[in-house]
Design an enzyme around this catalytic site. Structure first.
Site, short mmCIF file in Angstrom:
data_model
loop_
_atom_site.label_atom_id
_atom_site.label_comp_id
_atom_site.label_asym_id
_atom_site.label_seq_id
_atom_site.Cartn_x
_atom_site.Cartn_y
_atom_site.Cartn_z
N ARG A 14 0.83 -1.21 0.00
CA ARG A 14 0.00 0.00 0.00
C ARG A 14 0.87 1.27 0.00
O ARG A 14 1.03 1.92 -1.01
CB ARG A 14 -0.95 -0.03 1.20
CG ARG A 14 -2.09 0.98 1.13
CD ARG A 14 -1.74 2.38 1.56
NE ARG A 14 -1.21 2.44 2.91
CZ ARG A 14 -0.62 3.53 3.40
NH1 ARG A 14 -0.51 4.63 2.68
NH2 ARG A 14 -0.12 3.52 4.62
N ASP A 15 1.49 1.56 1.13
CA ASP A 15 2.31 2.78 1.22
C ASP A 15 3.45 2.69 0.21
O ASP A 15 3.84 3.69 -0.42
CB ASP A 15 2.87 2.91 2.65
CG ASP A 15 3.19 4.35 3.02
OD1 ASP A 15 3.29 5.19 2.13
OD2 ASP A 15 3.35 4.62 4.23
N HIS A 272 5.26 4.38 12.75
CA HIS A 272 5.33 4.29 11.28
C HIS A 272 6.35 5.34 10.81
O HIS A 272 6.02 6.52 10.71
CB HIS A 272 3.91 4.57 10.75
CG HIS A 272 3.74 4.62 9.28
ND1 HIS A 272 3.04 3.65 8.57
CD2 HIS A 272 4.11 5.54 8.33
CE1 HIS A 272 2.99 3.97 7.29
NE2 HIS A 272 3.64 5.12 7.12
N HIS A 274 8.99 7.03 8.19
CA HIS A 274 9.58 7.18 6.85
C HIS A 274 11.03 7.61 7.05
O HIS A 274 11.38 8.20 8.08
CB HIS A 274 8.79 8.21 6.03
CG HIS A 274 7.49 7.65 5.51
ND1 HIS A 274 7.34 7.19 4.23
CD2 HIS A 274 6.29 7.45 6.12
CE1 HIS A 274 6.10 6.75 4.05
NE2 HIS A 274 5.44 6.90 5.19
N CYS A 305 4.15 9.28 0.60
CA CYS A 305 2.78 9.76 0.47
C CYS A 305 2.74 10.78 -0.66
O CYS A 305 3.52 11.73 -0.67
CB CYS A 305 2.32 10.38 1.78
SG CYS A 305 0.66 11.07 1.67
N ASN A 314 9.27 4.36 3.35
CA ASN A 314 9.20 3.89 4.73
C ASN A 314 10.55 3.29 5.11
O ASN A 314 11.36 2.94 4.24
CB ASN A 314 8.15 2.77 4.85
CG ASN A 314 6.75 3.29 4.65
OD1 ASN A 314 6.31 3.48 3.53
ND2 ASN A 314 6.06 3.51 5.74
P1 HMG Z 1 -13.08 14.53 -2.43
O1 HMG Z 1 -12.74 14.85 -3.85
O2 HMG Z 1 -13.27 15.65 -1.47
O3 HMG Z 1 -14.31 13.52 -2.36
O4 HMG Z 1 -11.90 13.60 -1.90
P2 HMG Z 1 -15.86 13.78 -2.43
O5 HMG Z 1 -16.47 13.17 -1.23
O6 HMG Z 1 -16.17 15.22 -2.73
O7 HMG Z 1 -16.28 12.91 -3.71
C1 HMG Z 1 -15.82 13.24 -5.01
C2 HMG Z 1 -15.86 12.01 -5.90
O8 HMG Z 1 -14.94 11.03 -5.39
C3 HMG Z 1 -17.25 11.34 -5.93
O9 HMG Z 1 -17.35 10.72 -7.19
C4 HMG Z 1 -17.08 10.25 -4.90
O10 HMG Z 1 -17.95 9.16 -5.10
C5 HMG Z 1 -15.65 9.82 -5.10
P3 HMG Z 1 -18.18 11.42 -8.39
O11 HMG Z 1 -19.53 11.69 -7.81
O12 HMG Z 1 -17.43 12.69 -8.69
O13 HMG Z 1 -18.10 10.43 -9.47
N1 HMG Z 1 -15.08 9.22 -3.89
C6 HMG Z 1 -14.46 8.03 -3.84
N2 HMG Z 1 -14.19 7.12 -4.78
C7 HMG Z 1 -13.55 5.99 -4.40
N3 HMG Z 1 -13.18 5.75 -3.12
C8 HMG Z 1 -13.44 6.64 -2.14
C9 HMG Z 1 -14.12 7.84 -2.51
N4 HMG Z 1 -14.50 8.91 -1.80
C10 HMG Z 1 -15.09 9.75 -2.65
N5 HMG Z 1 -13.08 6.37 -0.90
C11 HMG Z 1 -11.12 11.84 -0.45
C12 HMG Z 1 -11.89 13.14 -0.55
C13 HMG Z 1 -10.92 11.52 1.01
C14 HMG Z 1 -11.92 10.75 -1.13
C15 HMG Z 1 -9.78 12.00 -1.19
O14 HMG Z 1 -9.13 13.11 -0.66
C16 HMG Z 1 -8.89 10.80 -1.04
O15 HMG Z 1 -9.17 9.73 -1.58
N6 HMG Z 1 -7.76 10.94 -0.31
C17 HMG Z 1 -6.87 9.83 -0.06
C18 HMG Z 1 -5.47 10.29 -0.19
C19 HMG Z 1 -4.54 9.13 0.03
O16 HMG Z 1 -4.83 7.99 -0.27
N7 HMG Z 1 -3.34 9.44 0.57
C20 HMG Z 1 -2.35 8.44 0.81
C21 HMG Z 1 -2.70 7.53 1.93
S1 HMG Z 1 -2.38 8.23 3.51
C22 HMG Z 1 -0.69 8.00 3.72
O17 HMG Z 1 0.00 7.57 2.85
C23 HMG Z 1 -0.11 8.27 5.07
C24 HMG Z 1 0.19 6.99 5.86
O18 HMG Z 1 1.08 6.14 5.18
C25 HMG Z 1 0.79 7.36 7.21
C26 HMG Z 1 1.94 8.36 7.03
O19 HMG Z 1 3.01 7.97 6.57
O20 HMG Z 1 1.68 9.53 7.33
C27 HMG Z 1 -1.09 6.20 6.13
MG MG Z 2 3.23 6.32 5.26
#
Ligand code: HMG
Ligand code: MG
Length: 364
Positions: A14-15, A272, A274, A305, A314
């Site tokens: 994933r990450d 966690h 990095h 990220c 990581n």
């Molecule tokens: P948004 O654009 O504000 O979403 O994104 P929305 O609620 O306004 O919806 C817009 C469209 O997206 C709609 O579709 C929704 O259905 C769709 P449309 O009507 O336009 O066709 N939608 C989705 N589709 C699939 N799956 C979903 C979903 N939600 C809405 N879950 C949102 C808000 C949270 C969805 C967006 O910002 C997002 O997906 N962010 C994720 C970012 C991400 O994955 N970052 C990396 C992971 S975190 C990380 O790496 C850190 C970590 O490792 C720890 C660390 O190291 O810090 C964990």
């Molecule tokens: Mg991470």
């Protein structure tokens, strides 16, 4: 006696993969998960149900979940698979696969495979002759982490969910397009549903030791308050994330002290790290000495990220395992097998293998 056991959460699929620009074939993603199941790792974060517009690389995580549920990759011990999701939409997408596979899960494995229990698990060379080796952790909850629900009575793979928020407003906006308070609101229905379905939920707190937008000095009290809120909401574990790698040994120690003073149990925490500044191993040892027994890592040092500019991978799982074994801790991980996976996936992605311990192990 598992007092000196450290649980590693492998976040490579994933990450590790989410930030790769090139499109990675589905078969490679599945092969990575399957190869990791053969290394002794027991927890693997396998994908995420986030918006494909935001993170295109994770768009086919539902197929990975489907594959895992359908085939339950064979391993010498049960594996827990985690999937990351930010909102109810992600949960719905997860559940549409998870629930559609429910009957398959019940029927697919009529005879429970006989796994050795942890004490019989083949002892890899984790003993240390070093007189300075870490003393065994005290017995009790702190020593081995919270008693986790076990899938021993079921033959289906264990699945857990991960949710994520962050310690700064700017990062939360950039990563999930909402405020911290809004992110917590989004988690409430997820938590309720997960409890009904008996699914464990881990919660990440990003940028806990430095933010790409608000700078290196993130208030540890803010992290601690968030951790308390998430635990009160029902999170089974908090993964405190140094997204940017800005964490240092003193900052890590201060954060852990602050979390403890706020009443957060060590057994409820995972760390966690990095490795952007090369401090991930040092910080891990500081956390180990503070009694933390769960650590996230990515094979080959993959990762990053997309919403943390400049942040790199990581801590490499091979490096962490090598380091912990040298301290007398047990991980159950076979470093040779793991190093082969790190080398393989680095080649598949056309990346440099970032694990020094992995490369050195293979060169032996
Ligand atoms: P948004 O654009 O504000 O979403 O994104 P929305 O609620 O306004 O919806 C817009 C469209 O997206 C709609 O579709 C929704 O259905 C769709 P449309 O009507 O336009 O066709 N939608 C989705 N589709 C699939 N799956 C979903 C979903 N939600 C809405 N879950 C949102 C808000 C949270 C969805 C967006 O910002 C997002 O997906 N962010 C994720 C970012 C991400 O994955 N970052 C990396 C992971 S975190 C990380 O790496 C850190 C970590 O490792 C720890 C660390 O190291 O810090 C964990
Ligand atoms: Mg991470």
């Amino acid at each position: 006696n598992r007092a000196d056991y450290v649980r590693i959460v492998e976040v490579g699929p994933r990450d590790g993969l989410q930030n790769e620009r090139q499109s990675i074939p589905m078969a490679t993603k599945i092969e990575l998960v399957e190869r990791l199941t053969q290394t002794g790792l027991k927890t693997i974060e396998a994908g995420s149900f986030v918006s494909p517009k935001w993170v295109p690389q994770m768009a086919n995580s539902s197929q990975i979940l489907e594959h895992i549920l359908q085939t339950n990759p064979r391993s010498p011990h049960p594996i827990t698979y985690q999937f990351l999701l930010p909102n109810v939409k992600g949960l719905d997408n997860f559940l549409s696969i998870w629930q559609s596979q429910a009957s398959t899960r019940l029927n697919a494995y009529p005879t429970p495979p006989q796994f050795p229990d942890n004490d019989q698990w083949p002892a890899f060379n984790t003993s240390s002759q070093d007189p300075n080796a870490m003393p065994a952790a005290p017995s009790g909850a702190d020593a081995i982490g919270k008693e986790r629900r076990s899938s021993s009575s079921s033959t289906a793979p264990e699945i857990e969910l991960s949710i994520f928020t962050a310690a700064t407003e700017t990062f939360t906006q950039k990563n999930t397009n909402c405020s911290i308070a809004e992110s917590l609101k989004r988690f409430e229905p997820i938590m309720t549903r997960a409890k009904e379905l008996d699914l464990n939920v881990r919660a990440y707190i990003s940028v806990a030791l430095g933010c790409p937008y608000e700078g290196p000095n993130v208030d540890p009290h803010k992290v601690a308050n968030l951790a308390v809120s998430l635990l009160e909401m029902g999170a089974d574990e908090i993964s405190v994330a140094d997204t940017t790698g800005m964490g240092t040994a003193p900052k890590t120690a201060e954060l852990l002290k602050t979390l403890g003073a706020a009443g957060v149990e060590k057994s409820d925490l995972a760390l966690h790290f990095h490795d952007t500044y090369g401090q991930a191993l040092v910080n891990s040892v500081v956390a180990l000495e503070h009694g933390i027994r769960t650590f996230d890592a990515a094979v080959g040092g993959l990762g990053g990220c997309p919403f943390s500019p400049g942040a790199t991978g990581n801590v490499a799982t091979e490096d962490l395992v090598h380091c912990f074994h040298s301290l007398g801790a047990k991980t159950g991980v076979n470093i040779e097998k793991l190093s082969e996976v790190g080398e393989w996936i680095s080649k598949e992605l056309g990346r440099v293998n970032e694990s020094r311990a992995g490369k050195a192990t293979l060169a032996q």
